[in-house]
Design an enzyme around this catalytic site. Structure first.
Site, PDB file in Angstrom:
ATOM      1  CE  LYS A  98      -2.345  10.276  -4.775  1.00 35.27           C
ATOM      2  NZ  LYS A  98      -1.910   9.409  -3.663  1.00 35.27           N
ATOM      3  CE1 TYR A 138      -0.700  13.589  -0.575  1.00 30.18           C
ATOM      4  CE2 TYR A 138       1.008  13.639  -2.251  1.00 30.18           C
ATOM      5  CZ  TYR A 138      -0.227  13.212  -1.810  1.00 30.18           C
ATOM      6  OH  TYR A 138      -1.013  12.410  -2.619  1.00 30.18           O
ATOM      7  CG  ASN A 201      -3.220   5.884  -3.272  1.00 34.11           C
ATOM      8  OD1 ASN A 201      -2.738   6.778  -3.969  1.00 34.11           O
ATOM      9  ND2 ASN A 201      -3.412   6.017  -1.965  1.00 34.11           N
ATOM     10  CG  HIS A 204      -5.169  14.217  -3.185  1.00 34.69           C
ATOM     11  ND1 HIS A 204      -4.701  14.008  -1.913  1.00 34.69           N
ATOM     12  CD2 HIS A 204      -5.845  15.397  -3.155  1.00 34.69           C
ATOM     13  CE1 HIS A 204      -5.051  15.031  -1.142  1.00 34.69           C
ATOM     14  NE2 HIS A 204      -5.746  15.888  -1.866  1.00 34.69           N
ATOM     15  CD  GLU A 215      -5.881  18.876  -0.360  1.00 31.80           C
ATOM     16  OE1 GLU A 215      -5.178  18.192   0.401  1.00 31.80           O
ATOM     17  OE2 GLU A 215      -6.888  18.423  -0.951  1.00 31.80           O
TER      18      GLU A 215
HETATM   19  P1  IDP Z   1      -5.265   9.695   1.331  1.00 34.31           P
HETATM   20  O1  IDP Z   1      -4.627   9.876  -0.018  1.00 34.31           O
HETATM   21  O2  IDP Z   1      -6.244   8.556   1.322  1.00 34.31           O
HETATM   22  O3  IDP Z   1      -5.848  10.967   1.878  1.00 34.31           O
HETATM   23  P2  IDP Z   1      -3.090  10.067   3.228  1.00 34.31           P
HETATM   24  O4  IDP Z   1      -2.957   9.372   4.535  1.00 34.31           O
HETATM   25  O5  IDP Z   1      -3.416  11.502   3.238  1.00 34.31           O
HETATM   26  O6  IDP Z   1      -4.130   9.224   2.348  1.00 34.31           O
HETATM   27  O7  IDP Z   1      -1.728   9.841   2.430  1.00 34.31           O
HETATM   28  C1  IDP Z   1      -1.454  10.559   1.279  1.00 34.31           C
HETATM   29  C2  IDP Z   1      -0.825   9.632   0.287  1.00 34.31           C
HETATM   30  O8  IDP Z   1       0.401   9.166   0.820  1.00 34.31           O
HETATM   31  C3  IDP Z   1      -1.612   8.364  -0.010  1.00 34.31           C
HETATM   32  O9  IDP Z   1      -2.625   8.542  -0.956  1.00 34.31           O
HETATM   33  C4  IDP Z   1      -0.528   7.446  -0.512  1.00 34.31           C
HETATM   34  O10 IDP Z   1      -0.232   7.763  -1.859  1.00 34.31           O
HETATM   35  C5  IDP Z   1       0.649   7.853   0.347  1.00 34.31           C
HETATM   36  N1  IDP Z   1       0.785   6.967   1.523  1.00 34.31           N
HETATM   37  C6  IDP Z   1       0.007   6.921   2.610  1.00 34.31           C
HETATM   38  N2  IDP Z   1       0.409   5.979   3.463  1.00 34.31           N
HETATM   39  C7  IDP Z   1       1.507   5.414   2.879  1.00 34.31           C
HETATM   40  C8  IDP Z   1       2.392   4.386   3.293  1.00 34.31           C
HETATM   41  O11 IDP Z   1       2.255   3.778   4.342  1.00 34.31           O
HETATM   42  N3  IDP Z   1       3.377   4.085   2.421  1.00 34.31           N
HETATM   43  C9  IDP Z   1       3.559   4.714   1.236  1.00 34.31           C
HETATM   44  N4  IDP Z   1       2.753   5.709   0.827  1.00 34.31           N
HETATM   45  C10 IDP Z   1       1.728   6.049   1.639  1.00 34.31           C
HETATM   46 MG    MG Z   2      -4.973  12.725   2.565  1.00 32.16          MG
END
Ligand code: IDP
Ligand code: MG
Length: 240
Positions: A98, A138, A201, A204, A215
């Protein structure tokens, strides 16, 4: 049957075909017999019937070149089909660094973790996705309160989009990445070692076979993905 043996036999068969097409009869025969032996070793156990023909071709006298040549085509077809089938079975996943990971200079670090594991890079590009594109990526999170901010963020700068290939790469890729919230990611994982908060984080990864397929299709055209046999594969895959 190990894919390694399949691949080495296919390579041997390719050489065999090349050799049998050669205009230099003496050289062609010598090489054909050598490669016939290689194919026989590779085939033993998988296709003993064909392998035994090859072994006879290797041991025979005047007729050996003829037998090798005659059997080259069916065996080539058999082995190449096997190879295609294996390539089709090999799992692929979509991984994206990202904008935060790119801006922090973590591209090489992240790529090297997948590469060192033994996974194979089959597609890579740097793109700045539009917000509309980020929303498509997303889409399953569209009802979450952070959806809009998340899509703004993903489209805020360059993303390194990649497709990695290997056995178990979807599930194990997620292990390499670590938990969504870096505070909960184990040390040793990408997010555990390199990120602090969930909103930044850095990476992805597809979370399952269906998502991976969708994807990859969203981010890459088929011609942007490369199928190839890596020289390291015979050392990464094998059954004893
Ligand atoms: P993942 O990336 O581990 O698959 P997902 O639940 O699919 O996690 O969420 C996608 C992305 O959304 C996460 O990587 C993170 O960047 C963002 N995200 C997830 N939960 C939160 C939250 O509670 N607050 C802000 N951003 C979040
Ligand atoms: Mg995800």
């Amino acid at each position: 049957m190990s894919s390694q043996i399949c691949r080495s036999a296919a390579r041997a068969v390719r050489s065999l075909l090349t050799a049998s097409r050669s205009s230099n009869a003496v050289l062609a025969e010598g090489r054909a017999v050598t490669t016939a032996a290689a194919a026989a070793v590779a085939l033993r156990g998988r296709a003993p019937f064909i392998a035994s023909f090859y072994e006879r071709a290797e041991c025979g006298n005047a007729s050996r070149g003829w037998i090798s040549g005659a059997l080259a085509l069916p065996v080539a077809v058999y082995m190449l089909q096997e190879q295609e089938a294996h390539a089709a079975e090999m799992e692929r996943t979509f991984i994206a660094i990202k904008p935060d990971g790119v801006q922090r200079g973590l591209i090489a670090e992240i790529v090297s973790r997948f590469e060192r594991k033994g996974f194979k890079l089959v597609g890579i590009k740097v793109v700045v996705p539009s917000k509309d594109f980020a929303q498509k990526h997303y889409h399953d999170l569209k009802d979450r309160p952070f959806f809009s901010g998340l899509c703004d963020f993903l489209s805020s700068g360059p993303v390194v989009a990649m497709v990695w290939e290997g056995e178990g790469v979807i599930k194990y890729g997620r292990k390499l990445i670590g938990a969504t919230d870096p505070q909960k990611s184990e040390p040793g994982t990408i997010r555990g070692d390199l990120a602090v908060v969930v909103g930044r984080n850095i990476i992805h990864g597809s979370d399952g076979p269906e998502t991976a397929k969708d994807e990859i299709k969203l981010w890459f055209k088929p011609e942007e993905l490369v199928s190839y046999i890596s020289n390291a594969e015979k050392w990464i895959y094998g059954v004893n």
